[in-house]
Design an enzyme around this catalytic site. Sequence first.
Site, PDB file in Angstrom:
ATOM      1  N   GLN A 156      -5.562  -0.524   1.311  1.00  0.00           N
ATOM      2  CA  GLN A 156      -6.348   0.367   0.452  1.00  0.00           C
ATOM      3  C   GLN A 156      -7.337  -0.406  -0.422  1.00  0.00           C
ATOM      4  O   GLN A 156      -8.290   0.174  -0.948  1.00  0.00           O
ATOM      5  CB  GLN A 156      -5.428   1.185  -0.468  1.00  0.00           C
ATOM      6  CG  GLN A 156      -4.687   2.304   0.234  1.00  0.00           C
ATOM      7  CD  GLN A 156      -5.585   3.430   0.693  1.00  0.00           C
ATOM      8  OE1 GLN A 156      -6.535   3.805   0.014  1.00  0.00           O
ATOM      9  NE2 GLN A 156      -5.298   3.981   1.850  1.00  0.00           N
TER      10      GLN A 156
ATOM     11  N   CYS B 123       0.625   9.759   7.072  1.00  0.00           N
ATOM     12  CA  CYS B 123       1.753   9.505   7.969  1.00  0.00           C
ATOM     13  C   CYS B 123       2.951  10.338   7.564  1.00  0.00           C
ATOM     14  O   CYS B 123       3.782  10.684   8.385  1.00  0.00           O
ATOM     15  CB  CYS B 123       2.130   8.044   7.933  1.00  0.00           C
ATOM     16  SG  CYS B 123       0.711   6.978   7.766  1.00  0.00           S
TER      17      CYS B 123
ATOM     18  N   ASN C 142      -1.699   3.810  -1.670  1.00  0.00           N
ATOM     19  CA  ASN C 142      -2.496   4.747  -0.890  1.00  0.00           C
ATOM     20  C   ASN C 142      -2.340   6.189  -1.356  1.00  0.00           C
ATOM     21  O   ASN C 142      -3.169   7.025  -1.054  1.00  0.00           O
ATOM     22  CB  ASN C 142      -2.121   4.648   0.601  1.00  0.00           C
ATOM     23  CG  ASN C 142      -0.634   4.684   0.838  1.00  0.00           C
ATOM     24  OD1 ASN C 142       0.118   3.901   0.256  1.00  0.00           O
ATOM     25  ND2 ASN C 142      -0.188   5.589   1.664  1.00  0.00           N
TER      26      ASN C 142
ATOM     27  N   SER D 116      -7.349  -3.162   7.065  1.00  0.00           N
ATOM     28  CA  SER D 116      -7.650  -2.292   8.201  1.00  0.00           C
ATOM     29  C   SER D 116      -9.062  -1.732   8.067  1.00  0.00           C
ATOM     30  O   SER D 116      -9.437  -1.217   7.017  1.00  0.00           O
ATOM     31  CB  SER D 116      -6.634  -1.151   8.240  1.00  0.00           C
ATOM     32  OG  SER D 116      -6.910  -0.307   9.331  1.00  0.00           O
TER      33      SER D 116
ATOM     34  N   HIS E 124     -10.708   0.874   9.240  1.00  0.00           N
ATOM     35  CA  HIS E 124     -11.081   2.291   9.098  1.00  0.00           C
ATOM     36  C   HIS E 124     -10.919   2.822   7.675  1.00  0.00           C
ATOM     37  O   HIS E 124     -11.251   3.971   7.404  1.00  0.00           O
ATOM     38  CB  HIS E 124     -10.330   3.162  10.110  1.00  0.00           C
ATOM     39  CG  HIS E 124      -8.889   3.413   9.818  1.00  0.00           C
ATOM     40  ND1 HIS E 124      -8.432   4.591   9.298  1.00  0.00           N
ATOM     41  CD2 HIS E 124      -7.789   2.640   9.988  1.00  0.00           C
ATOM     42  CE1 HIS E 124      -7.113   4.547   9.171  1.00  0.00           C
ATOM     43  NE2 HIS E 124      -6.693   3.363   9.579  1.00  0.00           N
TER      44      HIS E 124
ATOM     45  N   THR F 263      -7.009  -9.662  25.455  1.00  0.00           N
ATOM     46  CA  THR F 263      -8.455  -9.696  25.304  1.00  0.00           C
ATOM     47  C   THR F 263      -8.875  -8.958  24.039  1.00  0.00           C
ATOM     48  O   THR F 263      -8.390  -7.864  23.761  1.00  0.00           O
ATOM     49  CB  THR F 263      -9.131  -9.099  26.556  1.00  0.00           C
ATOM     50  OG1 THR F 263      -8.694  -9.861  27.673  1.00  0.00           O
ATOM     51  CG2 THR F 263     -10.648  -9.147  26.446  1.00  0.00           C
TER      52      THR F 263
ATOM     53  N   GLY G 169      -3.793  -1.882  10.506  1.00  0.00           N
ATOM     54  CA  GLY G 169      -3.124  -2.346   9.293  1.00  0.00           C
ATOM     55  C   GLY G 169      -1.616  -2.352   9.456  1.00  0.00           C
ATOM     56  O   GLY G 169      -0.921  -3.259   8.995  1.00  0.00           O
TER      57      GLY G 169
HETATM   58  C1  LIG Z   1      -3.682   3.209   6.024  1.00  0.00           C
HETATM   59  C2  LIG Z   1      -2.701   2.257   5.468  1.00  0.00           C
HETATM   60  C3  LIG Z   1      -1.922   1.429   6.301  1.00  0.00           C
HETATM   61  C4  LIG Z   1      -1.966   1.551   7.802  1.00  0.00           C
HETATM   62  O1  LIG Z   1      -3.168   1.092   8.348  1.00  0.00           O
HETATM   63  P1  LIG Z   1      -3.540   1.559   9.841  1.00  0.00           P
HETATM   64  O2  LIG Z   1      -4.712   0.732  10.200  1.00  0.00           O
HETATM   65  O3  LIG Z   1      -3.853   3.006   9.754  1.00  0.00           O
HETATM   66  O4  LIG Z   1      -2.357   1.278  10.689  1.00  0.00           O
HETATM   67  C5  LIG Z   1      -1.070   0.529   5.726  1.00  0.00           C
HETATM   68  N1  LIG Z   1      -0.971   0.410   4.393  1.00  0.00           N
HETATM   69  C6  LIG Z   1      -1.707   1.172   3.561  1.00  0.00           C
HETATM   70  C7  LIG Z   1      -1.577   0.972   2.093  1.00  0.00           C
HETATM   71  C8  LIG Z   1      -2.588   2.120   4.071  1.00  0.00           C
HETATM   72  O5  LIG Z   1      -3.295   2.873   3.242  1.00  0.00           O
END
Ligand SMILES: *Cc1c(COP(=O)(O)O)cnc(C)c1O
Length: 397
Positions: free
Chosen positions: A180, A326, A152, A200, A202, A238, A72
């Site tokens: 989010q 973070c 987030n 993203s 995950h 790739t 993300g």
């Molecule tokens: C987690 C998050 C990101 C970063 O995504 P990653 O895949 O972990 O780099 C960016 N923006 C928001 C709002 C997030 O919650």
Amino acid sequence: MERFVYADNAATTKISQPVLEAMLPYLTEEYGNPSSLYRFGNITKRAVEKARQEVAEVLGADPFEIIFTGCGTEADNWVKEIMRSLQKKGKNHFITSVVEHHALLHSAQRLEKEGFEVTYIPVDKDGQIDPEDIRKAIRPETGLVSIMFANNEIGTIYPIKEIGAICHEAGVLFHTDAVQAAGHVKINVKEMNIDMLSLSAHKFHGPKGVGAFYCRRGIPLTNIIDGGAQERGKRAGTENVAGIVGLATALSIANKEMEETTKRVTAMRNKLIDGILSTIPQCRLNGSRENRLAGNCNISFLGIEGESLLLRLDLAGIAASSGSACASSSLDPSHVLLAIGLPHEVAHGSVRLSLSDFNTDEDVDYILEKLPDIVSTLRAMSPMWEAMQKGEVSYDI
Ligand SMILES: *Cc1c(COP(=O)(O)O)cnc(C)c1O
């Protein structure tokens, strides 16, 4: 056995079994390079293109408009590149908000260092943005507006469709960090006036290390990574085939089950919020009750430090977070909590408990059983709490 309750789903989520199963072939037998011309490579190429189609379908976009990224954060960083190319057309002004993720905020700061002008839209005490503030901030030289879909830290969901409409009326491009929101809230990029979007995997039970950037057809995008022809040459290298397949599978499942999941997770979250507010004195819920992500519960406990609370929760087997993952390794209070007007001391005593559909009612009961004792133990040894009790300091919450 000690209980383990994972309540940090805004930081990352557990990969789901169907997602893992969809990925496994591409980590084992199907290892062909999607760019190879023989049939063996074609299998993985088709998997990537099917994934692109699935993601496009969920977002109401065209497959052409989906580019897979490494995360993300990377997708958010691409906004900078778009802004840099807009500068050549005299667009030197970028608008974002004070509550963005650092992926966006630090990108904005980078743009400022490069000579761009950046306006940071403020939020109210619930963390909400007034779209009219964006209308007022737009100038002839504004190139791009980037406002997150959902926060987030405090879970606030923003009026994205309305903000997008304001941008389009003014002829300004609109990006949203939907990391989010994707998989948790219905998104249709065309209906919601979104030109660019980051997500993203995950954050919705997909794998880590893979994201997607939706970029509306017609928006000039310079190559982010030069090399081969992957991702239309925009992001060479790739493909992370298994990750991409996992992302698409997770997004499709989340989208299909969204209504039911939202209902169940919202009920658990409400029980958690109400349980905390009714049993622990001197605490406050951060963020709006209504426009809120289903799983988000962010609470400030007066008189204590969020970090000590997290450590005690961890000892009790509860994984939570203070603000964003973070920022939590730094000791600065969350920029989001400061932006909603919390004093430093109150912001410092905040904890985010974020639930997902993998949580159970028993998890919530367990948190509600442990939390009040932990908070009173910490308060009993807190000089700040003592000063509050003596009336030497007070906070309006
Ligand atoms: C987690 C998050 C990101 C970063 O995504 P990653 O895949 O972990 O780099 C960016 N923006 C928001 C709002 C997030 O919650």
